[in-house]
Write a protein that holds these residues in place. Structure first.
Motif, short mmCIF file in Angstrom:
data_model
loop_
_atom_site.label_atom_id
_atom_site.label_comp_id
_atom_site.label_asym_id
_atom_site.label_seq_id
_atom_site.Cartn_x
_atom_site.Cartn_y
_atom_site.Cartn_z
N SER A 1 0.81 -1.22 0.00
CA SER A 1 0.00 0.00 0.00
C SER A 1 0.85 1.27 0.00
CB SER A 1 -0.94 0.00 1.21
OG SER A 1 -1.85 -1.07 1.15
N GLN A 2 1.88 1.31 0.84
CA GLN A 2 2.70 2.53 0.93
C GLN A 2 3.43 2.79 -0.38
OE1 GLN A 2 2.58 4.69 3.41
NE2 GLN A 2 3.93 6.03 2.22
N ILE B 1 1.01 4.26 -2.88
CA ILE B 1 0.73 5.68 -2.62
C ILE B 1 1.85 6.55 -3.17
CG2 ILE B 1 0.58 7.38 -0.75
CD1 ILE B 1 -1.02 5.28 0.84
N GLU B 2 3.09 6.14 -2.94
CA GLU B 2 4.23 6.91 -3.46
C GLU B 2 4.25 6.90 -4.99
OE1 GLU B 2 7.66 5.25 -1.59
OE2 GLU B 2 7.03 5.85 0.44
N LEU C 1 -5.13 8.65 2.91
CA LEU C 1 -4.45 9.07 1.69
C LEU C 1 -4.00 10.52 1.80
CD1 LEU C 1 -6.99 7.53 -0.84
CD2 LEU C 1 -4.81 6.55 -0.11
N LEU D 1 -4.41 12.71 -3.30
CA LEU D 1 -5.05 11.49 -3.75
C LEU D 1 -6.51 11.44 -3.29
CD1 LEU D 1 -2.30 8.78 -3.05
CD2 LEU D 1 -2.58 10.27 -5.05
N ALA E 1 -7.51 3.87 -5.10
CA ALA E 1 -6.90 5.19 -4.88
C ALA E 1 -6.36 5.73 -6.19
CB ALA E 1 -5.78 5.09 -3.84
#
Length: 300
Positions: A129-130, A133-134, A151, A155, A271
């Motif tokens: 997940s991290q 996001i990046e 988020l 996002l 996301a």
């Protein structure tokens, strides 16, 4: 030079008659004649011979006709492609996913989407997940399937489905004989958890579940992917609490038991960047129908 000049030229080249070409173009003859004169001035060569015998292409006009037709065709193809991309019929979707979605119908989801969008290229990348996001923030992904709704402001997202957590134990563990697992029974067991760096929310979530039921887990090992966590459990290195999807992973040596206590389920979220186009993304999300999800997944 404008594209309309090319269309006018090709109409005259086909008809070899200004009157018929003007009628075909739904315009009067004088503006057509002026436009052809402007085109010849821009090209720097006479394209037509006009005399009492009629209208004929010059050698320069014949050469120009081939290139003009190709150029106009490419322009029309470019316009058509732009419309198709805007409509979500053509394009490229870079999709990030967490491992649990592989066992929660992701392949069926992809197949359903590709069946109706064969001209869309979908590139799938497994990331925690991290990392997703990046990658979204860096514009390296168009859409992510993550285990968190926390988020950054850049996002946006929405819930997709949820599923229960299960206790995961080595198959030969004494507690594996239980049909339902009281959380307190795991209090003195070595725990294997998803790494804090890979998914801070999930790491904290499992610890909070244990703390809410009276103990702090004895952290023995960490895995960067949930499948690694299950594999370490299967090798007898500890126990864990994992999303239900992984009981379908087929890892030999690991068993799964429902938790006796009612706890908030594991959730998967979509996301994306707020500043990106939505058509292709929304079409892909729409393809993730209930039929593509397992029976124990609660579709939002």
């Amino acid at each position: 030079m404008e594209f309309r000049h090319l269309r006018y030229f090709l109409a005259v080249a086909d008809e070899l008659h200004f009157g018929r070409a003007a009628q075909r173009l739904s315009m009067s003859q004088p503006p057509l004649s002026v436009a052809i004169q402007q085109l010849e001035a821009n090209v720097g060569a006479r394209l037509f011979e006009r005399d009492s015998k009629g209208v004929r292409l010059t050698p320069a006009g014949s050469a120009f006709r081939t290139s003009a037709a190709a150029l106009l065709a490419r322009a029309e193809e470019a316009c058509a492609l732009a419309r198709e991309v805007q409509a979500g019929e053509v394009g490229r979707l870079r999709l990030g996913f967490v491992g649990s979605t592989l066992f929660n119908g992701l392949s069926g989801w992809l197949q359903a989407f590709q069946a109706s969008h064969s001209r869309v290229e979908v590139v799938v990348i497994e990331l925690n997940s991290q990392d997703q996001i990046e990658a979204l923030l860096a514009d390296d992904l168009d859409l992510g399937l993550v285990h968190t709704d926390r988020l950054p402001p850049a996002l946006d997202g929405r819930p997709l489905y949820s599923e229960p957590f299960l206790a995961c134990l080595p198959a030969d563990h004494p507690l594996a004989r239980l049909e339902r697992m009281p959380l307190a029974a795991l209090s003195d067991q070595p725990f294997i958890l998803f790494s804090r760096k890979g998914s801070p929310d999930y790491h904290a979530r499992i610890i909070d579940i244990c703390r809410q039921h009276g103990f702090y887990p004895r952290l023995q090992h960490e895995g960067r992917h949930w499948l690694s966590v299950v594999s370490l459990v299967a090798q007898g290195l500890g126990v864990s609490i994992v999303p239900a999807a992984f009981q379908r992973a087929g890892v030999q040596g690991a068993v799964f038991r429902p938790l006796q206590e009612a706890i908030e389920p594991s959730a998967v979220f979509a996301a994306w960047r707020r500043d990106t186009e939505a058509v292709l993304r929304e079409r892909f999300l729409a393809a993730g129908s209930r039929a593509a999800m397992p029976k124990n997944a609660d579709i939002e």
